[in-house]
Write a protein that holds these residues in place. Structure first.
Motif, mmCIF file in Angstrom:
data_model
loop_
_atom_site.group_PDB
_atom_site.id
_atom_site.type_symbol
_atom_site.label_atom_id
_atom_site.label_comp_id
_atom_site.label_asym_id
_atom_site.label_seq_id
_atom_site.Cartn_x
_atom_site.Cartn_y
_atom_site.Cartn_z
ATOM 1 N N ILE A 111 93.900 66.725 20.306
ATOM 2 C CA ILE A 111 93.865 65.304 19.886
ATOM 3 C C ILE A 111 92.938 64.370 20.636
ATOM 4 N N ALA A 112 92.379 65.007 21.831
ATOM 5 C CA ALA A 112 91.804 64.215 22.826
ATOM 6 C C ALA A 112 90.796 63.157 22.351
ATOM 7 N N ASP A 113 89.922 63.811 21.339
ATOM 8 C CA ASP A 113 88.857 62.718 20.759
ATOM 9 C C ASP A 113 89.061 61.477 20.245
ATOM 10 N N ARG A 114 90.164 62.085 19.216
ATOM 11 C CA ARG A 114 90.646 61.139 18.362
ATOM 12 C C ARG A 114 91.408 59.988 18.948
ATOM 13 N N PHE A 115 92.231 60.421 20.039
ATOM 14 C CA PHE A 115 93.255 59.535 20.748
ATOM 15 C C PHE A 115 92.189 58.785 21.685
ATOM 16 N N LEU A 116 91.313 59.210 22.266
ATOM 17 C CA LEU A 116 90.181 58.311 23.176
ATOM 18 C C LEU A 116 89.499 57.464 22.360
ATOM 19 N N ALA A 117 89.040 57.470 21.305
ATOM 20 C CA ALA A 117 88.298 56.662 20.555
ATOM 21 C C ALA A 117 89.502 55.649 20.101
ATOM 22 N N GLN A 118 90.546 55.767 19.651
ATOM 23 C CA GLN A 118 91.421 54.970 19.446
ATOM 24 C C GLN A 118 91.848 53.956 20.746
ATOM 25 N N LEU A 119 91.865 54.553 21.651
ATOM 26 C CA LEU A 119 92.221 53.936 22.899
ATOM 27 C C LEU A 119 91.203 52.755 23.431
ATOM 28 N N VAL A 120 89.932 53.375 23.139
ATOM 29 C CA VAL A 120 88.698 52.607 23.496
ATOM 30 C C VAL A 120 88.369 51.459 22.752
ATOM 31 N N GLU A 121 88.672 51.376 21.377
ATOM 32 C CA GLU A 121 88.519 50.329 20.416
ATOM 33 C C GLU A 121 89.909 49.239 20.818
ATOM 34 N N THR A 122 90.953 49.934 21.169
ATOM 35 C CA THR A 122 91.818 48.977 21.478
ATOM 36 C C THR A 122 91.554 48.167 22.731
ATOM 37 N N ALA A 123 91.378 48.973 23.749
ATOM 38 C CA ALA A 123 90.915 48.304 24.903
ATOM 39 C C ALA A 123 89.978 47.155 24.953
ATOM 40 N N GLN A 124 88.651 47.889 24.318
ATOM 41 C CA GLN A 124 87.553 46.735 23.999
ATOM 42 C C GLN A 124 87.981 45.450 23.227
ATOM 43 N N GLY A 125 89.140 45.442 22.486
ATOM 44 C CA GLY A 125 89.586 44.303 21.774
ATOM 45 C C GLY A 125 90.527 43.265 22.416
ATOM 46 N N ILE A 126 90.839 43.891 23.526
ATOM 47 C CA ILE A 126 91.793 43.035 24.515
ATOM 48 C C ILE A 126 91.157 41.759 24.790
ATOM 49 N N ARG A 127 91.927 40.643 24.492
ATOM 50 C CA ARG A 127 91.475 39.372 24.809
ATOM 51 C C ARG A 127 91.691 38.868 26.310
ATOM 52 N N ILE A 128 90.641 38.888 27.121
ATOM 53 C CA ILE A 128 90.739 38.546 28.544
ATOM 54 C C ILE A 128 90.610 36.945 28.681
ATOM 55 N N GLY A 129 91.298 36.319 29.694
ATOM 56 C CA GLY A 129 91.013 34.903 29.951
ATOM 57 C C GLY A 129 92.159 34.289 30.563
ATOM 58 N N ASP A 130 92.427 32.890 30.319
ATOM 59 C CA ASP A 130 93.217 31.956 30.969
ATOM 60 C C ASP A 130 94.725 32.604 30.727
#
Ligand code: NAD
Length: 494
Positions: A299-318
């Motif tokens: 499941i590594a490829d699928r899971f990693l792709a999902q994690l990367v998408e979530t991580a890149q969508g995290i709103r960073i800021g104040d």
């Protein structure tokens, strides 16, 4: 920049400055500006605090207070903390950059710790012993230890103070609490609730300062009976050395590099949310951060792709804004250390799947992108170095046995996560993992009712739970002669 807040320490029921009014600045990590001025306690200030705690223990009204009354004081304190959770949470956020959503919640939840130990205060008792001699009644009582030195780090400082103070006070001890030099403000503000709850002067003293001289002087002070420490392993080694001076008992809650294993039969969506919460919550600045991820190869490829998408969508800021999902790191030194370790990991062959840099749009403050870094080898140094930041190191595995071996291949042993739908496997793997806390199909949950602590370099001693209040006591054995006959002359042999 707003006005700089000027804090004081609480010693013997008085709000005081450090000797010579020595101070240091506290910096808001979201914008790099100085926002508070904190007293820098000297050895003389530590002595004042410990002596006040000794007096309160030996002479003050606290020593004559019933366990039930102690419980009532703790209950009041818990109620006040719940009322003040917004203000306390906000201070912690400005001081450390941790999300207001989380600090507010945590400040309210620590009330539960005071309520739990409030209930336990009058349920700690000794035993009558079936002694092996005639005409003797022998019983034990549980006695408080004396002055407790509580030393906390900068992350979750209110929470980490509460897990020490609540059982220590419930058991009848007095306390000197030392805040971290990187985040003292919320702890000093917490002192106001101590006053309002009606604890007599000297029962809780709160000081701020650096490891040297303040932490060293406190943990080696002859008036201290127990040191309850949370922080890094190097400081822990110094504290053990310090305790050679006062022979104080020591409990250590230290760092971790906690593994999370995702098996191929796991609910992958749920597991992804658990992994994200485990490493990107509090910007990864959590002792139990799930910072090593082991993925089954199927499941590594699928899971990693999902994690990367979530991580890149995290709103960073104040961190004060409700919509923000990840705030900055607490100190610039943290940021620099993380950058350095990522550079080493890359040199050793790891590849960045997400993040790995400061967000270019945030020019001020100590922000770092949620980072996923894939390793091909457990020997990569990042697999066993606690970064204390939003950095997830990932490795693939083939079999359950291999996953367990990899998870245990660490100097640490604080926490672990297992994601699987197979209950037998969950039980097998949780038994095989050398960690003080194992979460199955969940992550980063805590409670005053559940013991917390590590194995190996993650320390020893446990916090929370029933046993913690006993750990702040020691038994006393009382021997009572019940014979009506006088004691025989010991020099006349019969
Ligand atoms: P740290 O060890 O640098 O400092 C912790 C505290 O110890 C501070 O108050 C500091 O002033 C004090 N100190 C420093 N030198 C001292 C000395 N010689 N004698 C006495 N006290 C001294 O830790 P930190 O960088 O503030 O915090 C991060 C560490 O804490 C990480 O390793 C993290 O994993 C750990 N931590 C563990 C838990 C847990 O419950 N297991 C929880 C949170 C954080």
């Amino acid at each position: 920049m707003g006005q700089i807040q000027r804090y004081q320490m609480l010693i013997d029921g008085q709000w005081v400055d450090a000797e010579g009014d020595r101070r240091f600045d506290s910096i808001n990590p979201a914008n790099g500006s100085i926002w508070a001025s904190i007293p820098d306690a000297s050895e003389a200030d530590v002595n004042r605090a410990v002596e006040a705690a000794q007096r309160a223990f030996a002479e003050g009204p606290w020593s004559n207070t019933t366990a039930t009354s102690r419980g009532k004081a703790l209950r009041r304190l818990g109620d006040l903390l719940a009322e003040k959770s917004d203000a306390l949470g906000k201070t912690e956020t400005v001081d450390t950059g941790k999300l207001f959503k989380e600090t507010r919640w945590q400040a309210a939840y620590i009330a539960e710790y005071f309520h739990y130990y409030a209930g336990l205060a009058d349920k700690v008792h000794g035993e009558t012993l079936p002694i092996d001699k005639p005409d003797l009644m022998v019983f034990t009582t549980r006695e408080p230890l004396g002055v407790i030195a509580a030393v906390v780090p900068w992350n979750s400082q209110l929470f980490l103070a509460a897990v020490k103070l609540a059982p220590a006070l419930a058991a009848g001890n007095t306390v000197v609490l030392k805040a971290s030099e990187h985040a003292s403000a919320a702890i000093l503000e917490f002192g106001k609730a101590i006053e309002e709850a009606g604890f007599p002067p000297g029962v809780v003293n709160i000081i701020s300062g650096h490891g040297e001289p303040c932490g060293r002087a406190l943990t080696s002070h002859p008036g201290v009976s127990r040191v309850s420490f949370t922080g890094g392993p190097e400081t822990a080694r110094q504290i053990i050395r310090n305790s050679a001076e006062n022979l104080a008992e020591v409990s250590l809650e230290l760092g971790g590099k906690s593994p999370v294993i995702v098996f191929d039969d796991a609910d992958l969506e749920s597991a992804a949310n658990g992994v994200v919460a485990g490493i990107f919550g509090a910007s990864g600045q959590s002792c139990v951060a799930g910072s090593r991820l082991y993925l089954h190869e199927k499941i590594a490829d699928r899971f990693l792709a999902q994690l990367v998408e979530t991580a890149q969508g995290i709103r960073i800021g104040d961190p004060l804004a409700e919509e923000t999902q990840m705030g900055p790191l607490a100190t610039e030194a943290q940021l620099l250390k993380i950058e350095e370790e990522i550079a080493i990991a890359k040199k050793e062959g790891a590849t960045i799947a997400a993040g790995g840099r400061r967000p270019p749009e945030l020019k001020r403050g100590w922000f770092f992108e949620p980072t996923i870094i894939e390793c091909s080898d457990q020997k990569n140094r990042i697999m066993d170095t606690e970064l204390f930041g939003p950095v997830l190191a990932v490795l693939r595995f083939k079999t359950e046995a291999e996953a367990v071996t990899l998870a245990n291949d660490t100097q640490y042993g604080l926490a672990a996560g297992i994601f699987t739908r197979d209950t037998a496997r969950a039980l097998r793997v949780s038994k095989a993992i050398r960690a003080g806390i194992v979460w199955v199909n969940t992550y980063r949950v805590v409670s005053p009712i559940a013991e917390f602590g590590g194995f190996k370099n993650s320390g020893y001693g446990r916090e929370s739970g029933l046993q913690a209040i006993y750990d702040y006591t020691r038994s006393k054995t009382v021997w009572l002669n019940t014979s009506s006959e006088p004691i025989a002359n010991p020099f006349v042999m019969r």
